[in-house]
Design a protein around this motif. Structure first.
Motif, PDB file in Angstrom:
ATOM      1  N   LEU A  38       0.847  -1.202   0.000  1.00 32.43           N
ATOM      2  CA  LEU A  38       0.000   0.000   0.000  1.00 32.43           C
ATOM      3  C   LEU A  38       0.882   1.252   0.000  1.00 32.43           C
ATOM      4  CD1 LEU A  38      -2.920  -0.777   2.436  1.00 32.43           C
ATOM      5  CD2 LEU A  38      -3.080  -0.227   0.038  1.00 32.43           C
ATOM      6  N   GLU A  39       1.952   1.207   0.750  1.00 31.82           N
ATOM      7  CA  GLU A  39       2.846   2.352   0.825  1.00 31.82           C
ATOM      8  C   GLU A  39       3.512   2.562  -0.521  1.00 31.82           C
ATOM      9  OE1 GLU A  39       4.555   5.596   2.437  1.00 31.82           O
ATOM     10  OE2 GLU A  39       3.122   4.358   3.495  1.00 31.82           O
ATOM     11  N   PHE A  46       3.701   5.571  -5.443  1.00 31.48           N
ATOM     12  CA  PHE A  46       3.645   5.557  -6.906  1.00 31.48           C
ATOM     13  C   PHE A  46       2.505   6.445  -7.407  1.00 31.48           C
ATOM     14  CE2 PHE A  46       1.951   3.737 -10.824  1.00 31.48           C
ATOM     15  CZ  PHE A  46       3.052   3.869 -11.639  1.00 31.48           C
ATOM     16  N   THR A  47       1.334   6.305  -6.778  1.00 28.23           N
ATOM     17  CA  THR A  47       0.157   7.093  -7.161  1.00 28.23           C
ATOM     18  C   THR A  47       0.419   8.580  -6.930  1.00 28.23           C
ATOM     19  OG1 THR A  47      -1.170   5.248  -6.398  1.00 28.23           O
ATOM     20  CG2 THR A  47      -2.329   7.237  -6.906  1.00 28.23           C
ATOM     21  N   ILE A  48       1.048   8.900  -5.831  1.00 22.51           N
ATOM     22  CA  ILE A  48       1.348  10.310  -5.531  1.00 22.51           C
ATOM     23  C   ILE A  48       2.355  10.830  -6.550  1.00 22.51           C
ATOM     24  CG2 ILE A  48       2.516  11.823  -3.898  1.00 22.51           C
ATOM     25  CD1 ILE A  48       1.125  10.273  -1.660  1.00 22.51           C
ATOM     26  N   ASP A  49       3.370  10.021  -6.887  1.00 23.71           N
ATOM     27  CA  ASP A  49       4.353  10.456  -7.883  1.00 23.71           C
ATOM     28  C   ASP A  49       3.692  10.674  -9.243  1.00 23.71           C
ATOM     29  OD1 ASP A  49       6.398  10.414  -6.070  1.00 23.71           O
ATOM     30  OD2 ASP A  49       7.192   8.450  -6.664  1.00 23.71           O
ATOM     31  N   VAL A  50       2.825   9.724  -9.649  1.00 24.72           N
ATOM     32  CA  VAL A  50       2.107   9.860 -10.921  1.00 24.72           C
ATOM     33  C   VAL A  50       1.223  11.104 -10.879  1.00 24.72           C
ATOM     34  CG1 VAL A  50       0.335   8.807 -12.388  1.00 24.72           C
ATOM     35  CG2 VAL A  50       2.215   7.420 -11.518  1.00 24.72           C
ATOM     36  N   ALA A  51       0.536  11.314  -9.751  1.00 24.15           N
ATOM     37  CA  ALA A  51      -0.349  12.476  -9.619  1.00 24.15           C
ATOM     38  C   ALA A  51       0.469  13.769  -9.660  1.00 24.15           C
ATOM     39  CB  ALA A  51      -1.151  12.385  -8.325  1.00 24.15           C
ATOM     40  N   LYS A  52       1.654  13.750  -9.004  1.00 21.28           N
ATOM     41  CA  LYS A  52       2.515  14.935  -9.023  1.00 21.28           C
ATOM     42  C   LYS A  52       2.991  15.222 -10.451  1.00 21.28           C
ATOM     43  CE  LYS A  52       4.528  14.980  -4.403  1.00 21.28           C
ATOM     44  NZ  LYS A  52       5.752  14.794  -3.651  1.00 21.28           N
ATOM     45  N   GLU A  53       3.429  14.167 -11.156  1.00 22.91           N
ATOM     46  CA  GLU A  53       3.879  14.349 -12.542  1.00 22.91           C
ATOM     47  C   GLU A  53       2.753  14.896 -13.413  1.00 22.91           C
ATOM     48  OE1 GLU A  53       5.558  10.760 -14.134  1.00 22.91           O
ATOM     49  OE2 GLU A  53       7.105  10.684 -12.571  1.00 22.91           O
ATOM     50  N   GLU A  54       1.567  14.287 -13.259  1.00 21.65           N
ATOM     51  CA  GLU A  54       0.396  14.743 -14.041  1.00 21.65           C
ATOM     52  C   GLU A  54       0.059  16.181 -13.681  1.00 21.65           C
ATOM     53  OE1 GLU A  54      -2.539  14.679 -16.824  1.00 21.65           O
ATOM     54  OE2 GLU A  54      -0.942  13.218 -16.551  1.00 21.65           O
ATOM     55  N   SER A  55       0.124  16.473 -12.394  1.00 19.64           N
ATOM     56  CA  SER A  55      -0.189  17.828 -11.923  1.00 19.64           C
ATOM     57  C   SER A  55       0.825  18.821 -12.487  1.00 19.64           C
ATOM     58  CB  SER A  55      -0.184  17.839 -10.399  1.00 19.64           C
ATOM     59  OG  SER A  55      -0.279  19.143  -9.915  1.00 19.64           O
ATOM     60  N   GLN A  56       2.116  18.456 -12.434  1.00 18.05           N
ATOM     61  CA  GLN A  56       3.149  19.343 -12.957  1.00 18.05           C
ATOM     62  C   GLN A  56       3.013  19.508 -14.465  1.00 18.05           C
ATOM     63  OE1 GLN A  56       6.852  17.784 -11.523  1.00 18.05           O
ATOM     64  NE2 GLN A  56       6.614  18.742  -9.512  1.00 18.05           N
ATOM     65  N   ARG A  57       2.660  18.425 -15.169  1.00 15.88           N
ATOM     66  CA  ARG A  57       2.443  18.520 -16.609  1.00 15.88           C
ATOM     67  C   ARG A  57       1.278  19.451 -16.914  1.00 15.88           C
ATOM     68  NH1 ARG A  57      -0.861  16.733 -20.060  1.00 15.88           N
ATOM     69  NH2 ARG A  57      -1.927  15.311 -18.679  1.00 15.88           N
TER      70      ARG A  57
END
Length: 186
Positions: free
Chosen positions: A7-8, A13-24
């Motif tokens: 889960l961690e 991973f989900t937070i990193d993907v969300a951060k990348e998507e957010s930054q994009r």
């Protein structure tokens, strides 16, 4: 690995993907905003340049109108000064001519002009007119020149006029005519 670790990892991973998507998305949004700001700036500059050119044209038109008006006013003023100067000049010339007619030189001038008219006529008949103001000098002039003189009914300011009819010649040595000729040149 345990569920909590999984889960961690999934959470990271989900937070990193969300951060990348957010930054994009933020980068795309910033790029879109920058394009809109640039387009707005370009439009504002174009409008400002157009407004400046339009104002410049209006100012030039107003200046040209004022300059034309001032030039016209100055031309009128100059023409009026010239007219007054001409009038004053010719009034002074008339006064000097009147004074000249009282002198001995004027008598010599009349004699010379009468003799010139007689020489030009040669053997032809010539009628020589003198000004009415010179009527008292008629006998004296006839004595000096030997020519028959006629006192004119028209005041021509002094000098003589002569007519040689056989050759259709008019000799006009009158002061009025000479003054008129000078006035047309000024």
């Amino acid at each position: 690995m345990q569920i909590e670790e999984k889960l961690e990892v999934f959470r990271n991973f989900t937070i990193d993907v969300a951060k990348e998507e957010s930054q994009r998305q933020i980068a795309e949004y910033e790029e879109a905003c920058n394009r809109e700001v640039e387009a707005f700036r370009q439009n504002a500059l174009a409008e400002l340049e157009h407004k400046i050119l339009s104002e410049e044209r209006n100012i030039r038109r107003q200046m040209n109108s004022r300059v034309s008006g001032e030039m016209l006013r100055q031309k009128r003023s100059l023409d009026e000064c010239k007219r007054r100067w001409r009038e004053k000049l010719f009034e002074e010339v008339r006064t000097l001519l009147f004074e000249y007619q009282k002198t001995e030189k004027y008598l010599e001038y009349l004699i010379a002009k009468i003799n010139m008219a007689c020489e030009l006529a040669d053997e032809d008949e010539v009628i020589i007119y003198i000004n009415p103001s010179d009527a008292d000098r008629k006998a004296e002039l006839e004595g000096w020149t030997g020519a028959a003189l006629t006192v004119s009914n028209i005041d021509f300011g002094g000098g003589i006029r002569a007519v040689i009819r056989s050759r259709n010649i008019l000799i006009d040595e009158s002061f009025v005519t000479k003054l008129e000729q000078e006035e047309t040149y000024l």
